[in-house]
Design a protein around this motif. Sequence first.
Motif, short mmCIF file in Angstrom:
data_model
loop_
_atom_site.label_atom_id
_atom_site.label_comp_id
_atom_site.label_asym_id
_atom_site.label_seq_id
_atom_site.Cartn_x
_atom_site.Cartn_y
_atom_site.Cartn_z
N ASP A 130 1.21 5.45 1.27
CA ASP A 130 0.80 6.37 2.02
C ASP A 130 1.01 7.63 1.18
O ASP A 130 2.42 7.85 0.40
CB ASP A 130 1.32 6.52 3.67
CG ASP A 130 1.32 5.50 4.34
OD1 ASP A 130 0.00 4.79 4.01
OD2 ASP A 130 2.04 5.28 4.99
N CYS B 193 -2.86 4.53 3.36
CA CYS B 193 -3.26 2.86 2.76
C CYS B 193 -4.19 2.98 1.69
O CYS B 193 -5.07 2.54 1.59
CB CYS B 193 -4.03 2.50 4.07
SG CYS B 193 -3.60 2.30 5.75
N GLU C 187 0.91 -1.21 0.11
CA GLU C 187 -0.04 0.17 -0.12
C GLU C 187 1.01 1.25 0.10
O GLU C 187 2.06 1.05 0.33
CB GLU C 187 -0.91 -0.19 1.27
CG GLU C 187 -1.86 -1.16 1.37
CD GLU C 187 -2.73 -1.13 2.51
OE1 GLU C 187 -4.02 -1.39 2.63
OE2 GLU C 187 -2.07 -0.53 3.62
#
Length: 186
Positions: free
Chosen positions: A37, A89, A35
Amino acid sequence: MSNSYAQPILRTGDLAEALRVVRQLLELVDTRSVEVDLEAVARTPAELARLADAVPEADWWARGSDRPGSSPEGGTAADHLPVFLSAWCRPIHMAEEFLAAAGSASAMVRWDLDGWPAAPEVRLGPGGTRGAYITLATHAHDLYLDEPADVHTVFVHVKQVEAERAPWLAAQVGLRVIGELVVAPL
C-alpha cells in the motif's frame, strides 16, 4: 474489524539503511503474495507530478479535515495542494519506485504479509494475516505522515495480544523496539 498495532524498530536518515532492514524482515516471510500500500503527502506541484507519474491511478484528498477536494469528487489535485495520495494492493516491486518518486515528500509503504513466522522464544506460533505488516514511513516520524521529519522510520505490525512479537522481530534483524506500540491506520 480488528486493528493492527505498530511499533518502530528503526529511525534513520539513511533511506538505503531503512530499506535494508525492510528487506531483512521480508526474508523472514513468504513473499509470493505480498502486496504494498502506497501513501504520500504532496505539498508542491513538483512532488505531485512525480507521485502522479509513479502511480497515476492513486486516489487523492485535500490534506486537512476542513479542506474540500478529492479524486472521487472530481477536480484536479494540483488545485488543492497539499494533498494526500493513496494507492493500495500494488505489486511489491512498486515500493522502491514509489519511494524514489516521493523524494523528500512524506511517504509510506506498507508491505501486507500473509503472516509472521513462529516466535518460539516468546511462545508464539505463526501469525496470520491480521497484524502482519511492515511499514516504512519516509520523511516522517509517524504512520499518519502528520509529523514531517528528516528521518525514515521502520515499523513492524503485530496483533495487540501478540505484542511481544514486535521486539522479537526487531531482534531477528539486529535491532530493538524504539517506541511505543500504537494503533495503526489501515
